[in-house]
Design a protein around this motif. Structure first.
Motif, PDB file in Angstrom:
ATOM      1  N   VAL A 261      32.734  27.258  70.747  1.00  0.00           N
ATOM      2  CA  VAL A 261      33.773  27.464  69.732  1.00  0.00           C
ATOM      3  C   VAL A 261      33.969  28.959  69.509  1.00  0.00           C
ATOM      4  O   VAL A 261      35.107  29.446  69.451  1.00  0.00           O
ATOM      5  N   ILE A 302      39.180  24.315  65.810  1.00  0.00           N
ATOM      6  CA  ILE A 302      38.526  24.401  67.126  1.00  0.00           C
ATOM      7  C   ILE A 302      37.107  23.859  66.994  1.00  0.00           C
ATOM      8  O   ILE A 302      36.331  24.314  66.150  1.00  0.00           O
ATOM      9  N   ARG A 303      36.785  22.860  67.804  1.00  0.00           N
ATOM     10  CA  ARG A 303      35.469  22.223  67.665  1.00  0.00           C
ATOM     11  C   ARG A 303      35.114  21.523  68.969  1.00  0.00           C
ATOM     12  O   ARG A 303      35.986  21.211  69.779  1.00  0.00           O
ATOM     13  N   LYS A 304      33.816  21.345  69.170  1.00  0.00           N
ATOM     14  CA  LYS A 304      33.355  20.650  70.372  1.00  0.00           C
ATOM     15  C   LYS A 304      33.819  19.202  70.345  1.00  0.00           C
ATOM     16  O   LYS A 304      33.876  18.582  69.283  1.00  0.00           O
ATOM     17  N   LEU A 312      36.612  20.738  74.318  1.00  0.00           N
ATOM     18  CA  LEU A 312      36.921  21.192  72.960  1.00  0.00           C
ATOM     19  C   LEU A 312      38.144  20.443  72.440  1.00  0.00           C
ATOM     20  O   LEU A 312      38.991  20.016  73.231  1.00  0.00           O
TER      21      LEU A 312
END
Ligand code: 2RA
Length: 344
Positions: A261, A302-304, A312
């Motif tokens: 991220v 924004i994140r896994k 992502l």
């Protein structure tokens, strides 16, 4: 140097934004021609202290024109060749030439090198494609992208001024207890129309035999061409939402390698024309109401993606009329001027 500019579709939402941006960005124009259909010919447009009369576009409208900005629609197919034959470079916002191998399809921050290959026409990508690529390109440079899954939440401005007016009218009718009518969305030429106020319509443009809409296939095909990567796998769902003029997109991205991220935020923030707006602790994230009227595409959430390795999720918003259409096209012209690519 100053350039003679013609705007084809000067009276529409994108045409109006061309004028706003020409003034705002001090674009170096000498003569300016306002071209439109017969229906709009004769209309007066006040611009930078001067009154212009809209002319009906004919094959002879482009004599002496250096840069022809085409706002979009069917007229592009008819007038692109006469404009090029008259010596103008055509920057076309319609879908007419986007997949033509002879025509560069350009987001100036993403693939400016493609511009030099033009043979008179340069195509502006579809708005939802431009906005997505402003988030994807900085990440693609960190790690090659294998697959993209995108769902879009597209503003009514994509349907033109009439669609924006229809949303406004429907809300007014609902608030005042009047009967609601629908004649424009999801498409004026389609046989069925639906209320957009307080609704979502899962159709933008016509359906193809593969059960995707043309809008969805534009995102698939244009992304491959702009990134010059025929192997990238893209699938899209494009939805019309009751928002005025910014498109929003939920994007899932699978990379060849792990991208953190932090690395994603850093790459996007360093990319011209994209900004990170991503601070969950402060409830800060992109929202279409606040990206309207702005140049930058905002990226957040924004994140896994825990369901898939090297993946992502993100959320991005951008003004459909500005970066999604008029600004991108004008930036192509600016790039060509900066690199002395326009014959005078
Ligand atoms: C839309 N992208 O949003 C299409 C055309 N502007 O309607």
């Amino acid at each position: 140097k100053k350039y003679n500019v013609a705007i084809l579709g000067a009276t529409g939402a994108v045409g109006q934004e061309f004028l706003n941006l020409i003034e705002e960005r001090n674009f170096p124009f000498a003569d300016l021609k306002m071209l439109a259909s017969k229906r709009s010919a004769g209309k007066k447009i006040q611009f930078m202290g001067k009154e212009y009369t809209v002319e009906e576009t004919t094959e002879n409208s482009f004599e002496g024109v250096d840069i022809a900005l085409f706002a979009g629609g069917g007229a592009s197919k008819v007038f692109a060749k006469p404009a090029v034959d008259a010596g103008a470079v055509v920057i076309d916002n319609s879908s007419a030439f986007r997949m033509d191998p002879e025509v560069p399809l350009v987001v100036p921050e993403v693939n400016p090198e493609a511009i030099a290959k033009h043979k008179g026409i340069i195509a502006n990508p579809n708005c939802s494609t431009i906005i997505m690529l402003m988030a994807l390109k900085p990440l693609y440079d960190v790690s090659k992208i294998k697959r993209v899954v995108v769902s879009t939440y597209q503003a009514v401005s994509g349907g033109g001024k009439e669609a924006m007016a229809e949303l406004e009218q429907q809300v007014d009718d609902i608030v005042n207890g009047r009967e609601v009518t629908a004649n424009i969305l999801p498409g004026a030429a389609l046989k069925k129309h639906y209320q957009i106020a307080f609704n979502l319509i899962p159709q933008i443009d016509v359906f193809q035999d593969n059960l995707y809409t043309k809008e969805e296939m534009k995102m698939v095909n244009e992304t491959k061409k702009i990134l010059d990567d025929p192997d990238i796998r893209v699938t899209a769902t494009t939805i019309r939402v009751p928002v005025y003029r910014s498109h929003a997109e939920s994007v899932n991205i699978e990379f060849e390698d792990e991208v953190s991220v932090e690395a994603a935020r850093k790459a996007i923030d360093a990319f011209p024309g994209a900004v990170v707006n991503d601070n969950p602790d402060e409830q800060e994230y992109p929202m279409p109401l606040f990206t309207s009227g702005k140049d930058d595409v905002e990226v957040g959430r924004i994140r896994k993606d825990f369901s898939c390795d090297n993946a992502l999720n993100l959320w991005c918003c951008g003004d459909q009329i500005r970066k999604g259409a008029a600004l991108n096209a004008l930036q192509i012209a600016e790039y060509m001027i900066e690199h002395d690519m326009i014959k005078k």
